[in-house]
Structure formats: C-alpha cells, structure tokens
Scaffold this active site. Structure first.
Site, short mmCIF file in Angstrom:
data_model
loop_
_atom_site.label_atom_id
_atom_site.label_comp_id
_atom_site.label_asym_id
_atom_site.label_seq_id
_atom_site.Cartn_x
_atom_site.Cartn_y
_atom_site.Cartn_z
N ASP A 258 3.58 -5.76 2.48
CA ASP A 258 3.95 -4.73 3.45
C ASP A 258 4.58 -5.32 4.72
O ASP A 258 4.81 -4.58 5.69
CB ASP A 258 2.72 -3.91 3.85
CG ASP A 258 2.40 -2.81 2.84
OD1 ASP A 258 3.35 -2.14 2.39
OD2 ASP A 258 1.21 -2.63 2.51
N ARG B 250 -3.26 -6.40 5.32
CA ARG B 250 -2.19 -6.61 6.30
C ARG B 250 -2.63 -7.43 7.51
O ARG B 250 -1.80 -7.73 8.38
CB ARG B 250 -1.63 -5.25 6.74
CG ARG B 250 -1.12 -4.40 5.59
CD ARG B 250 -0.20 -3.29 6.04
NE ARG B 250 0.95 -3.82 6.76
CZ ARG B 250 1.82 -3.08 7.44
NH1 ARG B 250 1.66 -1.79 7.50
NH2 ARG B 250 2.84 -3.65 8.07
N CYS C 76 9.05 1.81 11.50
CA CYS C 76 8.20 0.65 11.14
C CYS C 76 8.98 -0.56 10.68
O CYS C 76 8.44 -1.65 10.59
CB CYS C 76 7.17 1.04 10.09
SG CYS C 76 7.71 2.15 8.84
N HIS D 27 0.41 7.51 9.84
CA HIS D 27 0.36 7.08 11.24
C HIS D 27 0.79 8.22 12.17
O HIS D 27 1.52 9.12 11.74
CB HIS D 27 1.33 5.91 11.47
CG HIS D 27 0.92 4.62 10.86
ND1 HIS D 27 1.75 3.90 10.02
CD2 HIS D 27 -0.22 3.90 10.99
CE1 HIS D 27 1.13 2.79 9.67
NE2 HIS D 27 -0.07 2.76 10.22
N GLU E 267 6.67 -3.28 12.56
CA GLU E 267 6.20 -2.50 13.72
C GLU E 267 4.68 -2.45 13.81
O GLU E 267 4.12 -2.31 14.90
CB GLU E 267 6.73 -1.07 13.63
CG GLU E 267 6.28 -0.20 14.78
CD GLU E 267 6.68 1.24 14.61
OE1 GLU E 267 7.42 1.72 15.46
OE2 GLU E 267 6.26 1.89 13.63
N ASP E 268 4.00 -2.57 12.68
CA ASP E 268 2.55 -2.40 12.71
C ASP E 268 1.81 -3.58 13.31
O ASP E 268 0.65 -3.47 13.67
CB ASP E 268 2.04 -2.10 11.29
CG ASP E 268 2.49 -0.73 10.83
OD1 ASP E 268 2.44 0.20 11.65
OD2 ASP E 268 2.92 -0.61 9.68
N ARG F 267 -6.23 3.93 10.11
CA ARG F 267 -5.87 2.54 10.40
C ARG F 267 -6.28 2.11 11.82
O ARG F 267 -6.72 0.99 12.03
CB ARG F 267 -4.36 2.34 10.25
CG ARG F 267 -3.81 2.62 8.86
CD ARG F 267 -4.25 1.54 7.88
NE ARG F 267 -3.74 1.79 6.54
CZ ARG F 267 -2.54 1.44 6.10
NH1 ARG F 267 -1.70 0.80 6.91
NH2 ARG F 267 -2.17 1.70 4.86
N LEU G 83 0.84 -1.21 0.00
CA LEU G 83 0.00 0.00 0.00
C LEU G 83 0.87 1.25 0.00
O LEU G 83 1.91 1.28 0.63
CB LEU G 83 -0.86 0.01 1.27
CG LEU G 83 -1.76 -1.20 1.49
CD1 LEU G 83 -2.34 -1.18 2.90
CD2 LEU G 83 -2.86 -1.23 0.44
#
Ligand code: CIR
Length: 256
Positions: A60, A85, A251, A164, A65-66, A131, A18
């Site tokens: 991705d 994701r 990230c 973010h 980190e996400d 998100r 993305l």
C-alpha cells in the site's frame, strides 16, 4: 501555493494491499499508467516531484499521504492504523526530513492515517476512524496547536462506506468544502460553502486543490459541472485501479 510533491511508484504487488471494496483486481499495467498520468498532472499544476521507487515490503506504500502530515512549517510522521502499513513511516521519514527541519511524530498507542486529516486553512479536521484513534487525534491536536493551528475531530466509525475522513470531504480553497451528502449536515461545516456530492458520485468527494487546479476523479459529471459552475478548474484523472484498493486522489501524494 504548493511547489513540491512526494510520490511513490506502485510496486508489482500493489494488488496485495488492503481493500474493503469488491471492484476486482487492479491491472498492474493500468495502475502504472494511471500513476504516471497522476504525476504528469501534478507537474501541470507546477509541482516538482520527488519520485520514490516501489517498496515491495509494503503493497500500500504508493498511498504516501497516510504516512505523514505536512504543514508549511513542520512535518508530522503518522502511525498508520493498519499493522501492515506501520513500516511505511520509517521508509518515508528520511525523504520528508530532506525538506523539513521541524518534525513531530505520533507515538503508541496513538494511530493516525494521513487520509483522515483534512486541512482547511488554519483548521484541521481529524477523522476518528478504524485507522485513526482518539489517542492519535489527541497527540496530533497537541502538535497542531503548537504550530498555531486549531483542530477538531469528526467520528466516522459508524460510516461503512468510507475508509478515511478525506474519502468523504475535501477542502478545495475559496472557503469551499466538497462533501458527500451523508456528511453535509455536520454543524462543523456550517461556515463553509458546501459543494455536495450526490450519493452516486461519492467516490469523487476525494479531490485535491493543487494551486489553480482541482484534481478530480473521472466519471463523475455532476461534480465536474458543479466545480466549473463555481469557478474551479477541474483536472480529471482516471482512478479506476486505485479505487479498487480503496485509494483516492489525495492519498497518492504528499504536497507541500
Ligand atoms: C489502505 O487500505 O490503507 C489502502 N489500500 C488505501 C489507502 C488510501 N489512502 C487514503 O485514502 N489516504
């Protein structure tokens, strides 16, 4: 002090991930080169790395980190807000569980991306974004409170230039918050020393304190100079290929 980090090598389909920016298509050789240099930088900061193989199911997934939030005593599995994701969480959970026996998770309909979570000592700022939703923030706050932390939310949904919360702010220790100009007036930041990032350098607001160093993106001389002037030790990394996919320095790793 951090001793370890988890990273994932980008997959050959990295460019299928993305993005909201129009900076061109990443060059895969350069992606790998920049990622390898990032790993070396973490080692220079004294960390031992757990390096995961590319996961082609999730373009991705190098942005580890996400998918999790790591505190000293517990790990929280997130629930990413982008449907492409979602599966990244199950892919990384067993790795996190090697190091953590106490774990929590975000359940539907909550969503949380780790990139929206900024830890500043015992307080967590939670970005409510496109998100991370209010329900995710609520669940996360309850988990953090149970662990003895405080938390508050910052709504960034009206800010079109950042994905973010941590695209716009970073806590770098010594009571110092690096903050993009647009966010600097937030009263929640009043108790910190603010290092304001000028609009032309706002990408570099995503930096990371790792032990004695601050990882910071290459090409942002004003921020580099200001970090040095305040006694920080910047470690400068070329992030051009990750920037093309909306990714920043934080990230690319889970540090603990
Ligand atoms: C995404 O849109 O989800 C990825 N292309 C970039 C994620 C960057 N993650 C982060 O800033 N924590």
């Amino acid at each position: 002090m951090f001793t370890r980090a988890i990273v994932r090598i980008p997959g050959s389909n990295f460019a299928d991930g993305l993005t909201t920016v129009d900076l061109g298509i990443p060059h895969f050789d350069e992606v790998l080169h920049q990622h390898a240099r990032y790993c070396d930088a973490l080692r220079e900061c004294g960390l031992s790395l757990t390096i995961l193989d590319p996961d082609l199911r999730y373009p991705d997934s190098t942005f580890v980190e996400d998918a999790a939030i790591l505190t000293p005593n517990a790990a929280i599995s997130t629930r990413p807000g982008a449907s492409s994701r979602e599966g990244e969480v199950a892919a990384i959970r067993p790795v996190v569980e090697r190091y953590y026996s106490r774990t929590f998770q975000i359940d539907p309909p909550g969503t949380v991306d780790g990139g929206d979570i900024c830890e500043a000592e015992d307080h967590f700022f939670i970005g409510v974004s496109h998100r991370t939703n209010q329900e995710g923030a609520r669940q996360l706050t309850a988990h953090l409170n149970a662990l003895g932390y405080t938390a508050s939310t910052i709504d960034i949904r009206a800010m079109t230039t950042i994905l973010h919360l941590k695209s716009g702010i970073s806590y770098i220790g010594d009571n110092t918050l690096v903050v993009m100009e647009e966010m600097a007036a937030n009263p929640q930041f009043a108790r910190f020393n603010l290092l304001r990032v000028p609009p032309a350098e706002s990408y570099a607001a995503n930096c990371v304190r790792v032990n004695r160093r601050v990882l910071v993106a290459e090409g942002f001389p004003q921020l580099h100079g200001e970090l040095i002037a305040r006694g920080f030790s910047p470690l400068i990394l070329n992030m051009s290929e990750f920037q093309k996919m909306d990714g920043g320095l934080s990230c690319l790793s889970l540090r603990f």
